[in-house]
Design a protein around this motif. Structure first.
Motif, PDB file in Angstrom:
ATOM      1  N   UNK A   1       0.848  -1.190   0.000  1.00 52.66           N
ATOM      2  CA  UNK A   1       0.000   0.000   0.000  1.00 52.66           C
ATOM      3  C   UNK A   1       0.880   1.234   0.000  1.00 52.66           C
ATOM      4  N   UNK A   2       0.551   2.207  -0.856  1.00 50.15           N
ATOM      5  CA  UNK A   2       1.194   3.519  -0.856  1.00 50.15           C
ATOM      6  C   UNK A   2       0.192   4.485  -0.234  1.00 50.15           C
ATOM      7  N   UNK A   3       0.504   4.978   0.955  1.00 45.06           N
ATOM      8  CA  UNK A   3      -0.463   5.686   1.787  1.00 45.06           C
ATOM      9  C   UNK A   3      -0.104   7.159   1.960  1.00 45.06           C
ATOM     10  N   UNK A   4      -1.056   8.030   1.638  1.00 45.02           N
ATOM     11  CA  UNK A   4      -0.925   9.456   1.948  1.00 45.02           C
ATOM     12  C   UNK A   4      -1.428   9.682   3.372  1.00 45.02           C
ATOM     13  N   UNK A   5      -0.858  10.663   4.075  1.00 46.81           N
ATOM     14  CA  UNK A   5      -1.273  10.922   5.452  1.00 46.81           C
ATOM     15  C   UNK A   5      -2.415  11.928   5.534  1.00 46.81           C
TER      16      UNK A   5
ATOM     17  N   UNK B   1       4.650   5.075   3.076  1.00 48.51           N
ATOM     18  CA  UNK B   1       3.997   6.368   3.247  1.00 48.51           C
ATOM     19  C   UNK B   1       4.563   7.346   2.222  1.00 48.51           C
ATOM     20  N   UNK B   2       3.680   8.001   1.479  1.00 46.29           N
ATOM     21  CA  UNK B   2       4.072   9.045   0.531  1.00 46.29           C
ATOM     22  C   UNK B   2       3.358  10.314   0.959  1.00 46.29           C
ATOM     23  N   UNK B   3       4.076  11.239   1.550  1.00 49.31           N
ATOM     24  CA  UNK B   3       3.440  12.395   2.176  1.00 49.31           C
ATOM     25  C   UNK B   3       4.238  13.660   1.947  1.00 49.31           C
TER      26      UNK B   3
ATOM     27  N   UNK C   1       4.631   1.057  12.116  1.00 45.66           N
ATOM     28  CA  UNK C   1       4.710  -0.131  11.273  1.00 45.66           C
ATOM     29  C   UNK C   1       4.917   0.090   9.799  1.00 45.66           C
ATOM     30  N   UNK C   2       5.063   1.349   9.356  1.00 43.75           N
ATOM     31  CA  UNK C   2       5.364   1.581   7.940  1.00 43.75           C
ATOM     32  C   UNK C   2       6.757   1.054   7.615  1.00 43.75           C
ATOM     33  N   UNK C   3       6.937   0.577   6.392  1.00 40.37           N
ATOM     34  CA  UNK C   3       8.237   0.057   5.973  1.00 40.37           C
ATOM     35  C   UNK C   3       9.158   1.157   5.458  1.00 40.37           C
TER      36      UNK C   3
END
Length: 229
Positions: free
Chosen positions: A47-51, A75-77, A92-94
């Motif tokens: 998963x590529x997650x925006x905050x 995380x992509x923020x 827990x983000x990689x």
């Protein structure tokens, strides 16, 4: 399959086009709620997650999914505060990449995380088990067994880190080696956080677990004898 959780349509399109160019399939979710509902049906490989999501903070999404699922998470923020980066990694983000980012950098980080989550292949037909300092680690199931017999399931990131150390005991391993060759910047302390979490696992056991040594300016070293069975 890779899930993109991003409410900015232009950014989501850029990420999607980059993934498609390199042969990855993807789905886009514009809210944390939509993404969490999809997980009940089919979790992704990554998963590529925006905050900055419209319905909930990305950190809340991260907490919910890490309590139930184990897959790659990047995380992509646009948040540049080091506190956000550290909190994301501790939850827990990689990995964590800042916007705007180069497409090649994004793909390099995606590949690195996906390699980390590949299943461990035993060297023999049976499951490999490492014995060290009274502890046991079952590679096939990612189970850590304490000297008193207590069994704990490690996350995939923790298991990969421990396996790397166990396969080369009493050798200094750089942060890059422990992160599968990914470059480590001065602000990216993700490997230090993972080592810290892993140390806490051992320190809760019956024996002194301080055998993961910090070699300042060089990396880390597993100071114990390892026997494989």
């Amino acid at each position: 399959m890779i899930h993109i959780v991003e409410d900015d349509a232009r950014v989501a399109q850029l990420i999607g086009e980059t993934l498609h160019r390199f042969g990855y399939q993807y789905l886009v979710f514009s809210s944390g709620g939509d993404f969490l509902r999809q997980l009940r049906i089919s979790p992704p490989e990554l998963c590529i997650l925006d905050l900055g999501l419209p319905d909930m903070d990305g950190m809340e999404v991260l907490q919910q999914l890490r309590s139930r699922h184990r897959f790659g998470l990047l995380i992509a923020s646009g948040r540049v505060d080091t506190h956000d980066r550290v909190m994301g990694l501790e939850l827990g983000a990689d990995d964590y990449v800042l916007k705007p980012f180069e497409p090649r950098e994004l793909i390099a980080r995606v590949r690195s995380i996906l390699r980390r989550y590949q299943p461990v292949v035993p060297a023999t037909d049976g499951q490999r088990v490492a014995h060290f300092a009274g502890w046991c680690f079952e590679c096939g199931s990612n189970v850590l067994i304490s000297p008193t017999g207590e069994r704990t399931s490690l996350s995939l990131a923790e298991a990969q880190l421990l396996l790397t150390l166990l396969e080369r005991p009493n050798q200094i391993l750089s942060r890059e080696q422990l992160l599968n060759g990914r470059d480590v910047s001065a602000l990216d302390r993700s490997i230090d956080l993972r080592v810290s979490r892993l140390r806490k696992r051992f320190e809760q056991g019956a024996l002194d677990g301080k055998f993961i040594k910090t070699v300042y300016g060089a990396g880390y070293l597993l100071a114990t004898t390892v026997r494989w069975a």
